[in-house]
Design a protein around this motif. Sequence first.
Motif, PDB file in Angstrom:
ATOM      1  N   GLU A  48       0.891  -1.178   0.049  1.00 41.70           N
ATOM      2  CA  GLU A  48       0.018  -0.230  -0.074  1.00 41.70           C
ATOM      3  C   GLU A  48       0.862   1.250  -0.152  1.00 41.70           C
ATOM      4  OE1 GLU A  48      -2.426   1.874  -1.038  1.00 41.70           O
ATOM      5  OE2 GLU A  48      -3.924   0.490  -0.079  1.00 41.70           O
ATOM      6  N   LYS A  71       0.807   1.466  -7.414  1.00 44.80           N
ATOM      7  CA  LYS A  71       1.249   1.556  -6.099  1.00 44.80           C
ATOM      8  C   LYS A  71       2.784   1.670  -5.754  1.00 44.80           C
ATOM      9  CE  LYS A  71      -3.488   1.202  -4.009  1.00 44.80           C
ATOM     10  NZ  LYS A  71      -4.077   0.479  -2.988  1.00 44.80           N
ATOM     11  N   VAL A  96       0.099   9.413  -5.584  1.00 47.76           N
ATOM     12  CA  VAL A  96      -1.355   9.076  -4.892  1.00 47.76           C
ATOM     13  C   VAL A  96      -1.053   8.280  -3.610  1.00 47.76           C
ATOM     14  CG1 VAL A  96      -3.843   8.217  -5.004  1.00 47.76           C
ATOM     15  CG2 VAL A  96      -2.507   9.145  -7.074  1.00 47.76           C
ATOM     16  N   TYR A 111      -2.297   6.717   0.168  1.00 48.03           N
ATOM     17  CA  TYR A 111      -3.496   6.109   0.675  1.00 48.03           C
ATOM     18  C   TYR A 111      -3.285   5.941   2.118  1.00 48.03           C
ATOM     19  CZ  TYR A 111      -5.271   5.061  -3.940  1.00 48.03           C
ATOM     20  OH  TYR A 111      -5.690   4.997  -5.265  1.00 48.03           O
ATOM     21  N   HIS A 116      -6.451   1.742   2.891  1.00 45.30           N
ATOM     22  CA  HIS A 116      -6.947   1.612   1.324  1.00 45.30           C
ATOM     23  C   HIS A 116      -7.440   2.929   0.925  1.00 45.30           C
ATOM     24  CE1 HIS A 116      -4.964  -2.101   1.830  1.00 45.30           C
ATOM     25  NE2 HIS A 116      -6.096  -2.626   2.629  1.00 45.30           N
ATOM     26  N   LEU A 139      -8.049   6.721  -0.236  1.00 53.60           N
ATOM     27  CA  LEU A 139      -7.122   7.873  -0.736  1.00 53.60           C
ATOM     28  C   LEU A 139      -6.986   8.890   0.340  1.00 53.60           C
ATOM     29  CD1 LEU A 139      -7.399   9.090  -4.415  1.00 53.60           C
ATOM     30  CD2 LEU A 139      -6.985  10.741  -2.375  1.00 53.60           C
ATOM     31  N   SER A 140      -5.830   9.244   0.427  1.00 51.60           N
ATOM     32  CA  SER A 140      -5.661  10.258   1.697  1.00 51.60           C
ATOM     33  C   SER A 140      -5.154  11.656   1.161  1.00 51.60           C
ATOM     34  CB  SER A 140      -4.361   9.813   2.521  1.00 51.60           C
ATOM     35  OG  SER A 140      -3.937  10.548   3.298  1.00 51.60           O
ATOM     36  N   VAL A 185      -2.426  13.728  -2.615  1.00 49.91           N
ATOM     37  CA  VAL A 185      -1.801  13.675  -3.710  1.00 49.91           C
ATOM     38  C   VAL A 185      -0.739  14.529  -3.570  1.00 49.91           C
ATOM     39  CG1 VAL A 185      -1.985  14.002  -6.264  1.00 49.91           C
ATOM     40  CG2 VAL A 185      -4.038  12.991  -5.068  1.00 49.91           C
ATOM     41  N   THR A 205     -13.437   8.836  -8.074  1.00 57.52           N
ATOM     42  CA  THR A 205     -12.713   8.095  -7.500  1.00 57.52           C
ATOM     43  C   THR A 205     -12.546   8.513  -5.961  1.00 57.52           C
ATOM     44  OG1 THR A 205     -10.627   8.969  -8.106  1.00 57.52           O
ATOM     45  CG2 THR A 205     -11.439   7.392  -9.542  1.00 57.52           C
ATOM     46  N   ARG A 206     -12.818   9.652  -5.387  1.00 51.24           N
ATOM     47  CA  ARG A 206     -12.806   9.988  -4.277  1.00 51.24           C
ATOM     48  C   ARG A 206     -13.677   9.534  -3.651  1.00 51.24           C
ATOM     49  NH1 ARG A 206      -9.259  14.287  -2.828  1.00 51.24           N
ATOM     50  NH2 ARG A 206      -7.817  14.651  -4.528  1.00 51.24           N
ATOM     51  N   SER A 238     -13.805   5.509  -3.412  1.00 50.95           N
ATOM     52  CA  SER A 238     -12.801   4.780  -2.156  1.00 50.95           C
ATOM     53  C   SER A 238     -13.343   4.745  -0.958  1.00 50.95           C
ATOM     54  CB  SER A 238     -11.457   5.758  -2.244  1.00 50.95           C
ATOM     55  OG  SER A 238     -11.903   7.066  -1.622  1.00 50.95           O
ATOM     56  N   HIS A 258      -8.115   0.941 -10.271  1.00 50.78           N
ATOM     57  CA  HIS A 258      -8.306   2.555 -10.641  1.00 50.78           C
ATOM     58  C   HIS A 258      -8.906   2.701 -11.741  1.00 50.78           C
ATOM     59  CE1 HIS A 258      -7.459   6.807 -10.715  1.00 50.78           C
ATOM     60  NE2 HIS A 258      -6.900   6.561 -11.909  1.00 50.78           N
TER      61      HIS A 258
END
Length: 360
Positions: free
Chosen positions: A67, A95, A129, A131, A135, A137-138, A140, A257-258, A261, A271
């Motif tokens: 990850e 990743k 990107v 995470y 898992h 998304l945190s 960018v 995608t935000r 997730s 993705h």
Amino acid sequence: MSVRAFGSPARYIQGPEALGELGALVRLHGRRPFVVADAIVMDLLGARLKAELAEAEAVTFATFGGECTAAEMDKLAAAARAAGADVVIGVGGGKAIDTAKGVRIALRTPLVIVPTIASNDSPTSRLVVVYTAEHVLSEVRLMDANPDAVLVDTSVIVQAPARFFVAGIGDALSKKFEVEQCAAAGGLNFFKGRPTTLAVTIADACYRAIRADGEAAVAAVARKTADEAVERVVEATILLSGLAFESGGLSIAHSLTRGFSTVPEVARALHGEQVALGLLVQLLAEGRDADFMADMLAFYARLGLPRALEDFGVETEAVVDGIVSVSWETAPYIRNFVQPLSKEGLADAFRTLAGLRRAK
């Protein structure tokens, strides 16, 4: 009016057995490479990578944990610093590649990317990107420059499961439509500039290549064969798609995608599968006519791309409001869109899509 901006990797190399160029390519940038790759990639390519890098002064191989978290990047950056690394090599999927980019940011060294799957367009870009360990998304992050080189061995790419290849197509399909919306709406790309005409042209070429050769390329990948259709589609899904999104900007498809997730069943998807679904929602929000949507849905069906949230095993009504809300509040490019846009309109597009899926 903002200035226009365009960026790209310094060098891109693609073809069967292109991995044979790795040693000479790395020597242009350093003598002590630090290789980031997961255990599966090392099992498959470890011996070949060691042979190609045999002339280096010292080589350090670091196992990517799976990850792309801030903690993982910090751990590997510390190991690279301790090894005295002067060039970073990222080998694997998105990743692992993004984690190698994180190491590059910390060490400020040159970076060579070697994708082993064609599932997304991360190899050419500055984006990282990040995470959470769960898992989600945190954030960018951005490197200060694109990779110094991207090396794509298509004889390696075709050995991966076809699902990854199809996901790469799903990711790339959106670029024509997202870049066109961003440019028309006066949005900014990832270089904080307006999209150039070249970026819009690249995005259109990406879409045309996929529509012309996508199905034949997927069939060839199923046979583990790197033919001309595969070469054209890999160039589209990695190079053209990467240049298009970074220099052309994004819109609704990637914004969603935000929200995706936060739904476990969808978050587990690749993705490109998420982006492909987001594109269908964007096209409905654009007001595309029935014939256009029928053509796209039929193309998706032939490739095996998702056509509604139900394809991920969730009911649209159960999750759509949450997906839209998170995307609306957190995606910085969701408003790169010409038509009037609202959360309610996006939710309605999801519902329309579910109805079209059930009608097939």
